[in-house]
Design a protein around this motif. Structure first.
Motif, mmCIF file in Angstrom:
data_model
loop_
_atom_site.group_PDB
_atom_site.id
_atom_site.type_symbol
_atom_site.label_atom_id
_atom_site.label_comp_id
_atom_site.label_asym_id
_atom_site.label_seq_id
_atom_site.Cartn_x
_atom_site.Cartn_y
_atom_site.Cartn_z
ATOM 1 N N PRO A 1 4.088 13.925 62.770
ATOM 2 C CA PRO A 1 2.638 13.733 62.863
ATOM 3 C C PRO A 1 1.849 14.675 61.954
ATOM 4 N N ASN A 2 2.305 15.934 61.812
ATOM 5 C CA ASN A 2 1.558 16.882 60.966
ATOM 6 C C ASN A 2 1.509 16.404 59.525
ATOM 7 N N ALA A 3 2.638 15.856 59.055
ATOM 8 C CA ALA A 3 2.694 15.374 57.671
ATOM 9 C C ALA A 3 1.762 14.179 57.491
ATOM 10 N N LEU A 4 1.711 13.301 58.497
ATOM 11 C CA LEU A 4 0.815 12.135 58.439
ATOM 12 C C LEU A 4 -0.639 12.613 58.392
ATOM 13 N N ALA A 5 -0.976 13.587 59.261
ATOM 14 C CA ALA A 5 -2.350 14.101 59.317
ATOM 15 C C ALA A 5 -2.748 14.738 57.997
ATOM 16 N N GLU A 6 -1.830 15.497 57.425
ATOM 17 C CA GLU A 6 -2.123 16.183 56.161
ATOM 18 C C GLU A 6 -2.398 15.165 55.049
ATOM 19 N N SER A 7 -1.548 14.146 54.975
ATOM 20 C CA SER A 7 -1.729 13.134 53.920
ATOM 21 C C SER A 7 -3.040 12.390 54.105
ATOM 22 N N LEU A 8 -3.354 12.011 55.358
ATOM 23 C CA LEU A 8 -4.558 11.208 55.589
ATOM 24 C C LEU A 8 -5.828 12.051 55.446
ATOM 25 N N SER A 9 -5.780 13.326 55.860
ATOM 26 C CA SER A 9 -6.968 14.189 55.756
ATOM 27 C C SER A 9 -7.406 14.306 54.302
ATOM 28 N N ALA A 10 -6.426 14.333 53.401
ATOM 29 C CA ALA A 10 -6.732 14.457 51.976
ATOM 30 C C ALA A 10 -7.435 13.203 51.448
ATOM 31 N N LEU A 11 -7.317 12.098 52.177
ATOM 32 C CA LEU A 11 -7.894 10.831 51.708
ATOM 33 C C LEU A 11 -9.202 10.465 52.411
ATOM 34 N N LEU A 12 -9.654 11.315 53.358
ATOM 35 C CA LEU A 12 -10.823 10.956 54.183
ATOM 36 C C LEU A 12 -12.138 11.018 53.413
ATOM 37 N N PRO A 13 -13.040 10.065 53.588
ATOM 38 C CA PRO A 13 -14.395 10.195 53.045
ATOM 39 C C PRO A 13 -15.075 11.438 53.643
ATOM 40 N N ALA A 14 -16.058 11.974 52.920
ATOM 41 C CA ALA A 14 -16.621 13.287 53.253
ATOM 42 C C ALA A 14 -17.139 13.410 54.687
ATOM 43 N N ASP A 15 -17.873 12.380 55.176
ATOM 44 C CA ASP A 15 -18.498 12.548 56.495
ATOM 45 C C ASP A 15 -17.672 11.903 57.621
ATOM 46 N N TRP A 16 -16.380 11.663 57.384
ATOM 47 C CA TRP A 16 -15.515 11.122 58.440
ATOM 48 C C TRP A 16 -14.640 12.242 58.983
ATOM 49 N N GLN A 17 -14.210 12.048 60.241
ATOM 50 C CA GLN A 17 -13.309 13.026 60.847
ATOM 51 C C GLN A 17 -12.048 12.323 61.328
ATOM 52 N N LEU A 18 -10.933 13.013 61.127
ATOM 53 C CA LEU A 18 -9.687 12.544 61.741
ATOM 54 C C LEU A 18 -9.642 13.263 63.091
ATOM 55 N N THR A 19 -9.863 12.533 64.197
ATOM 56 C CA THR A 19 -10.032 13.250 65.477
ATOM 57 C C THR A 19 -8.736 13.378 66.272
ATOM 58 N N THR A 20 -7.871 12.380 66.195
ATOM 59 C CA THR A 20 -6.626 12.489 66.961
ATOM 60 C C THR A 20 -5.563 11.562 66.362
ATOM 61 N N ILE A 21 -4.321 11.966 66.503
ATOM 62 C CA ILE A 21 -3.199 11.064 66.216
ATOM 63 C C ILE A 21 -2.355 11.033 67.484
#
Ligand code: NAD
Length: 489
Positions: free
Chosen positions: A397-417
């Motif tokens: 999960p940490n690797a997934l979060a890291e990859s997706l966080s790098a792709l997030l638009p500026a005002d979006w949040q990755l809140t949970t996986i």
């Protein structure tokens, strides 16, 4: 409205269906029940003849014309990708409430009859929604998902029926069974609408019990319950439990109630293990037939047959599935003849049934010209503020979060996986086992809205990291989250 053509559609069904239906119609004929029967083709042989719905067009027309289907049990061929004919029939004709009556019958020996504890429980099972929507998808080779629909108008429909029926029955208590402690949105809605309808019946004691507790209470103190209303799957399970309380499936009748069509059938199935032996118990189908007669206003005939049935049971006449093992069991036909021979007799140990006069009712009028759109009339604001992306990913999960966080638009949040509903990022336990499918939640900062187009555009980016299986939109309804938190979030 007076019915000039009291026709009903009759489908004998599969397995023991023909044996028990012939016995019941024979009893009706001998009781001079003033109904005409149109026998229709439904069931296994109709699937095998190439009708994918399990019924012929003529069968469908007859049911929709007469508004009443009396049916024997039916088998759905296994592994052929076809849907259950029983569930299809209930859903297509919108029979939204399934009424199942479980009553102590003198002569039918049970733990409770021996203890002198009478049982008279009516289960009302929601009949259209829940996991019986049958909407299932394989998300990955390892993961299958079933969607569960609970709707406000659908729940209101079944609760209104249950309360009205309970009032007519003179019920002292109506209980909603549910699992709203876990499924706060779906079962929560079912429960919320139950209490909304309860307000219109101030004289009736309305309460609720969590379904697992309900099961325990039903088997320890069944006489405390009267009418119990449940969502579809829980209602299915609880009603078989109640059948066990009163002597088994051979004594469990049911009516599927809709505004245009009603279907009367036994709770049990085709009993393939005893098919063709002529030993099946016709009581459950007969009791379902008595519900049908009362539904059409044939109170006298229903009382004549029910009193004779009660007397037959009291006299110790039984089929092989119940009764005194020391006395010879009757065949299906001999059991039917024993009932006919007791027409005019009354039960001695239980209260005779006194018919309450009622007009004959027609169900074949006022067909809608188009689909009825069920609307609850509730108006709330709906704001889209994020999405749950269900993705296939074979890593941590940490690797997934890291990859997706790098792709997030500026005002979006990755809140949970989460994985199988349990949060595994940003916090979680290493002891949580994961499968190869994660739910990734993105939300706009604060409570700002997001557009569906923006979400779908972002999905294209996500696909460079993980395969998208499905997307669920996150709504704020009147400012409240219309979605559940992950376990541990
Ligand atoms: P079942 O209800 O057919 O049988 C369970 C047990 O109860 C068997 O031992 C059977 O012999 C006994 N039994 C059932 N009805 C009886 C009766 N009237 N008299 C004496 N004994 C009786 O359940 P099952 O074996 O799980 O299912 C068999 C088939 O029936 C399956 O294809 C299933 O899909 C179908 N089914 C249909 C309906 C329906 O038509 N509404 C309901 C349930 C199951």
């Amino acid at each position: 409205m007076q019915n000039e053509q009291p026709f009903i559609a009759v489908a004998k069904g599969d397995g023991i269906g023909a044996e028990i239906m012939d016995a019941v119609i024979h009893i009706f004929d001998r009781a001079k029940v003033p109904l005409w029967y149109e026998y229709i083709d439904m069931g296994k042989s109709i699937y095998e003849a190439g009708h994918s719905t399990g019924m012929t067009p003529d069968a469908r027309k007859a049911v929709e014309t007469y508004g009443i289907l009396f049916k024997g049990p039916m088998e759905t061929p296994k592994g052929k990708g076809v849907k259950s004919i029983n569930v299809t029939a209930r859903k297509v004709w919108n029979t939204y409430a399934n009424k199942r009556v479980f009553k102590t019958l003198s002569g039918v020996d049970t733990v409770f009859s021996r203890a002198g504890i009478p049982i008279d429980i009516t289960v009302v099972r929601e009949n259209i929604e829940d996991t019986y929507g049958g909407i299932e998808h394989q998300l990955t080779q390892d993961v299958a998902l079933c969607r569960r629909f609970i709707t406000r108008p659908g729940s209101l429909q079944v609760h209104r029926y249950a309360f009205e029926m309970a009032k007519k029955k003179g019920a002292r208590r109506i209980t909603c069974g549910h699992k709203a402690n876990i499924m706060k949105l779906t079962d929560g809605l079912f429960l919320e609408t139950f209490y909304e309808v309860a307000k219109d019946y101030p004289g009736m004691r309305a309460d609720d019990v969590i379904v697992d507790d309900l099961c325990m209470k039903l088997v320890t103190r069944p006489n405390e319950f009267d009418v119990v209303v449940l969502p579809n799957l829980q209602g299915d399970i609880v009603s078989d439990l109640c059948a066990g309380l009163v002597g088994g499936l051979g004594f469990a009748p049911s009516a599927n109630i809709g505004d245009s069509v009603c279907i009367f059938e036994a709770v049990h199935g085709t009993a393939p293990d005893i098919t063709g032996q002529g030993i099946a118990n016709p009581t459950a189908l007969l009791l379902s037939g008595l519900m049908l007669l009362r539904h059409t206003g044939l109170m006298e005939e229903a009382a004549l047959i029910e009193n004779a049935l009660l007397r037959t049971l009291e006299d110790g006449i039984h089929t092989a599935d119940f009764g005194n093992a020391g006395t010879a069991s009757s065949s299906t036909t001999a059991f039917a003849e024993a009932i006919i021979a007791r027409f005019g007799e009354m039960p001695v140990h239980s209260k005779p049934v006194i018919p309450i006069p009622a007009p004959m009712v027609s169900f074949s009028a006022d067909r809608p010209k188009e689909q009825v759109l069920l609307q609850s009339g509730v108006h709330k604001t709906q704001l889209l503020n994020g999405a749950d992306l269900f993705v296939e990913y074979n890593g941590q999960p940490n690797a997934l979060a890291e990859s997706l966080s790098a792709l997030l638009p500026a005002d979006w949040q990755l809140t949970t996986i989460s994985n199988r509903g349990t949060q595994v990022w940003p916090t979680g336990s290493l002891l949580t086992n994961c499968v190869n499918q994660y739910r990734v939640r993105v939300e706009k900062a604060a409570t700002a809205t997001i557009t569906a187009t923006a979400i779908f555009d972002w999905c294209k980016t996500v696909e460079t990291v993980a395969r998208i299986c499905s997307v669920e939109m996150l709504l704020l309804i009147d400012g409240k989250q219309g979605y559940s938190l992950a376990q541990g979030q």
